[in-house]
Scaffold this motif. Structure first.
Motif, mmCIF file in Angstrom:
data_model
loop_
_atom_site.group_PDB
_atom_site.id
_atom_site.type_symbol
_atom_site.label_atom_id
_atom_site.label_comp_id
_atom_site.label_asym_id
_atom_site.label_seq_id
_atom_site.Cartn_x
_atom_site.Cartn_y
_atom_site.Cartn_z
ATOM 1 N N SER A 1 1.079 -1.398 -0.109
ATOM 2 C CA SER A 1 -0.183 0.024 -0.100
ATOM 3 C C SER A 1 1.112 1.177 0.050
ATOM 4 C CB SER A 1 -1.111 0.309 1.566
ATOM 5 O OG SER A 1 -0.482 -0.192 2.720
ATOM 6 N N VAL A 2 2.295 1.507 0.073
ATOM 7 C CA VAL A 2 3.005 2.081 -0.004
ATOM 8 C C VAL A 2 3.014 3.736 -0.782
ATOM 9 C CG1 VAL A 2 5.408 3.162 0.965
ATOM 10 C CG2 VAL A 2 4.791 0.883 2.032
ATOM 11 N N PRO A 3 3.031 3.131 -1.954
ATOM 12 C CA PRO A 3 3.269 3.940 -2.803
ATOM 13 C C PRO A 3 1.806 4.476 -3.312
ATOM 14 C CG PRO A 3 3.405 1.652 -3.765
ATOM 15 C CD PRO A 3 3.504 1.250 -2.817
ATOM 16 N N ALA A 4 0.581 3.845 -3.172
ATOM 17 C CA ALA A 4 -0.671 4.791 -2.648
ATOM 18 C C ALA A 4 -0.863 5.737 -2.118
ATOM 19 C CB ALA A 4 -1.852 3.589 -2.772
ATOM 20 N N PHE A 5 0.242 5.327 -0.755
ATOM 21 C CA PHE A 5 0.249 6.092 0.557
ATOM 22 C C PHE A 5 0.354 7.353 -0.203
ATOM 23 C CE2 PHE A 5 1.338 7.890 4.378
ATOM 24 C CZ PHE A 5 0.599 7.203 5.171
ATOM 25 N N ILE A 6 1.829 7.082 -0.255
ATOM 26 C CA ILE A 6 2.442 8.355 -1.121
ATOM 27 C C ILE A 6 2.054 9.440 -1.870
ATOM 28 C CG2 ILE A 6 4.586 9.124 -1.263
ATOM 29 C CD1 ILE A 6 5.493 7.367 1.290
ATOM 30 N N ASN A 7 1.247 9.209 -2.562
ATOM 31 C CA ASN A 7 1.231 9.942 -3.724
ATOM 32 C C ASN A 7 0.036 10.245 -2.175
ATOM 33 O OD1 ASN A 7 2.687 9.213 -5.616
ATOM 34 N ND2 ASN A 7 0.949 7.349 -6.625
ATOM 35 N N ASP A 8 -1.088 9.608 -2.014
ATOM 36 C CA ASP A 8 -2.697 10.836 -1.504
ATOM 37 C C ASP A 8 -1.740 11.423 -0.265
ATOM 38 O OD1 ASP A 8 -4.748 9.637 -2.337
ATOM 39 O OD2 ASP A 8 -3.887 8.885 -3.070
ATOM 40 N N TYR A 9 -1.329 11.266 0.024
ATOM 41 C CA TYR A 9 -0.736 12.215 1.132
ATOM 42 C C TYR A 9 0.058 13.385 0.533
ATOM 43 C CZ TYR A 9 2.002 12.927 5.477
ATOM 44 O OH TYR A 9 3.001 14.676 6.673
ATOM 45 N N PHE A 10 1.022 12.810 -0.269
ATOM 46 C CA PHE A 10 1.835 14.360 -0.794
ATOM 47 C C PHE A 10 0.872 15.411 -1.847
ATOM 48 C CE2 PHE A 10 3.826 16.305 -4.398
ATOM 49 C CZ PHE A 10 4.555 16.760 -3.701
ATOM 50 N N LYS A 11 -0.458 14.482 -1.779
ATOM 51 C CA LYS A 11 -1.485 15.864 -2.604
ATOM 52 C C LYS A 11 -2.015 16.166 -1.705
ATOM 53 C CE LYS A 11 -2.741 12.325 -6.222
ATOM 54 N NZ LYS A 11 -3.811 11.577 -6.656
ATOM 55 N N LYS A 12 -2.233 15.941 -0.339
ATOM 56 C CA LYS A 12 -3.004 17.095 1.032
ATOM 57 C C LYS A 12 -1.211 17.465 0.830
ATOM 58 C CE LYS A 12 -7.034 16.320 0.591
ATOM 59 N NZ LYS A 12 -7.444 17.195 0.353
ATOM 60 N N THR A 13 -0.207 17.312 1.485
ATOM 61 C CA THR A 13 0.535 18.468 1.897
ATOM 62 C C THR A 13 1.771 19.142 1.542
ATOM 63 O OG1 THR A 13 2.173 16.131 2.027
ATOM 64 C CG2 THR A 13 0.523 16.196 4.108
ATOM 65 N N LEU A 14 2.064 18.442 0.210
ATOM 66 C CA LEU A 14 3.208 19.129 -0.832
ATOM 67 C C LEU A 14 4.403 18.991 -0.402
ATOM 68 C CD1 LEU A 14 1.298 22.459 -2.573
ATOM 69 C CD2 LEU A 14 1.957 19.936 -3.547
#
Length: 529
Positions: A342-355
């Motif tokens: 699940s880590v790649p999907a986690f990283i993408n959505d976390y970054f979309k929110k936090t930049l």
């Protein structure tokens, strides 16, 4: 001269027959090591020049800012085609950047749309009876802070990187900026100048309580995402009826929204996240003809893996087999069984929110119980060593660590062993306290899923662990449940065996967990209310 050169290069791209939408519009400076890069819209580049004596390349932008890059640290430069958002922001020298115009507007002086608090579309009637979250003479509870959630009009209208401000950000705007009554193209409002000299314009757009906009040209009212806890029918807002700063108003009223977003990151400000647990944290995902969805590629710049065991000398791209070779005999040794998590999907959505880029550290081993992770064992000290090795390397190499978090996904083995809720809670507390002593601020919990086998009684034992995890999050403000979607996989046919999932199942969990962790991080990054 260099600006002319850039334009000439763009002309060359055009001359070879590129379509209009393919015209390179962004200059990309690739920094040494292949980890960081600087992206600047071409129309914001004033000049590029090299100072021979110091060996520094300087980039001057059209806003007058000057940025220097040592030549030894620049690998190469090129151009790319990017879609630039029509929504722009200004860095006022505060904790966030403020949009240049209101939601629903296209110019700083435009009034834009009005919204009731928690609603995401404008309407004609802003009376209490027309409020979406008012029923039977009571106001529905939708959260104490709706910033970045489905109730945030800025996020709904402009995308994930935008949200309403929280109250502390409004106070920052009022307390740290200079407010001057002004007009812009004949529209009355306030010029708000930040401590760095940059400014935004807030028009007096009025408000609405029924079907008519009132006080336009005289007063301005701007929602923030914070509920008035002492009066839940009201939420806080910025208003300048003569300029009175914050105020609490009925949630059904139609006010303007001036969105905010995180400040731009230079790639050197990062969040460190260690991913801990057993096989569903490690990832056992597979792709089949009936389940063809693979793990997503990680967004450029969104995150990197620090390999504390196999190569603690640099950062690596994150892939679906994150942590594949991070094995220590007699400690965290997953025997290269990671196939996709699940880590790649986690990283993408976390970054979309936090930049904010994530530096991920792998610390997961299949088949481990909470007892195996106790401080007296070998797993937890290994995880701590991986974390501290990462932190030391980042600090030594000039990175600023903004936050340190852990993601925990573990508990199936405890269900298999019939561990009681009380024992699981105690054991988890021991683990988390040890991680907090090493600087971990919060734990993002991913709840385990259901048992998918035929052994009598195990389904109920898994439910005991699920309940214990819910109790932990309910009683400890530092542990946040960011995903419960594994529980849905059995009903959706996404389980490949008794306890593991197809890759699309891991993707679903990763997206939910990253999204929620990002929202939490954004809000907890500030004094909330």
């Amino acid at each position: 001269m260099i600006r002319h050169l850039l334009l000439l290069l763009l002309s060359c791209f055009l001359s070879v027959g590129l379509k209009a939408q393919d015209v390179p519009n962004t200059l990309v400076i690739h920094l040494a090591g292949g980890v960081d890069e600087v992206r600047v819209p071409v129309d914001e580049v004033d000049s590029l020049f090299i100072e021979a004596e110091s060996g520094v390349m300087h980039l001057r932008q059209t806003d007058g800012s000057l940025h220097g890059y040592p030549l030894v640290g620049v690998s190469y430069m090129d151009f790319t085609c990017e879609e630039h958002s029509p929504y722009q922001s200004v860095d006022l020298g505060l904790s966030v950047e403020w949009a240049t115009f209101n939601v629903g507007a296209s110019q700083p002086e435009d009034y834009g749309d009005l919204f009731a608090w928690g609603e995401t579309t404008p309407k004609t009637d802003y009376s209490e009876s027309a409020y979406l979250y008012y029923h039977n003479y009571e106001y529905d509870y939708i959260g104490v802070n709706v910033c970045g959630t489905k109730y945030d009009a800025a996020t709904a209208c402009w995308g994930d990187e935008w949200r309403m401000p929280v109250l502390s950000e409004v106070r920052e705007l009022t307390d740290r900026c200079t407010w001057t009554a002004d007009t812009l193209n004949g529209v009355s409002g306030y010029k708000v100048t930040g401590p760095n000299g940059n400014s935004i314009f807030l028009p007096r757009a009025g408000y609405q309580t029924s079907t008519e906009r009132q006080s336009a040209g005289h007063d301005g009212y701007y929602w923030c995402g914070s509920l008035n806890r002492s009066k839940p029918s009201s939420a806080y807002n910025l208003n300048f009826s003569g300029y009175a700063a914050e105020w609490s108003a009925n949630r059904s009223m139609g006010f303007s929204i001036r969105a905010v977003r995180p400040k731009k990151n230079d790639g050197k400000q990062v969040d460190v996240i260690i991913f801990m647990g057993q096989s569903n944290m490690a990832g056992r995902g597979i792709v089949t003809d009936t389940h063809p969805e693979d793990a997503p590629s990680v967004i450029d710049g969104a995150g990197y893996e620090f390999r504390a065991i196999s190569d603690p000398t640099k950062l690596y791209p994150i892939t679906k087999t994150f942590g594949l070779n991070e094995n220590v005999t007699d400690a965290i040794d997953d025997r290269s069984m990671k196939t996709g998590g699940s880590v790649p999907a986690f990283i993408n959505d976390y970054f979309k929110k936090t930049l904010t880029p994530v530096i991920g550290v792998s610390a997961s081993k299949g088949g481990t119980s909470s007892n195996n992770w106790q401080p007296s064992g070998s797993l937890l000290p290994d995880a701590i060593n991986r974390l501290t090795t990462c932190v030391t390397w980042l600090e030594t190499n000039g990175y600023t660590i903004r936050h340190k978090y852990m993601v925990w996904c573990q508990g199936e083995s405890d269900g298999d062993n019939g561990v009681s809720a009380a024992n699981y809670i105690t054991r988890f507390s021991n683990i988390f306290n040890a991680m907090k002593a090493e600087g971990i601020e919060k734990c993002f919990m991913i709840q385990i899923g259901n048992y998918n086998g035929s052994t009598a009684g195990l389904a109920e034992k898994y439910e005991v662990i699920q309940g214990a995890q819910e109790d932990i999050c309910a009683s400890n403000d530092d542990v946040i449940m960011v995903s419960d979607s594994f529980r849905l996989m059995q009903a959706r046919g996404l389980m490949k065996d008794q306890v593991h999932y197809y890759q699309d199942g891991y993707n679903i969990v990763g997206r939910q967990a990253g999204h929620n962790a990002g929202i939490y991080r954004n809000v907890s990054n500030l004094n909330k209310f």
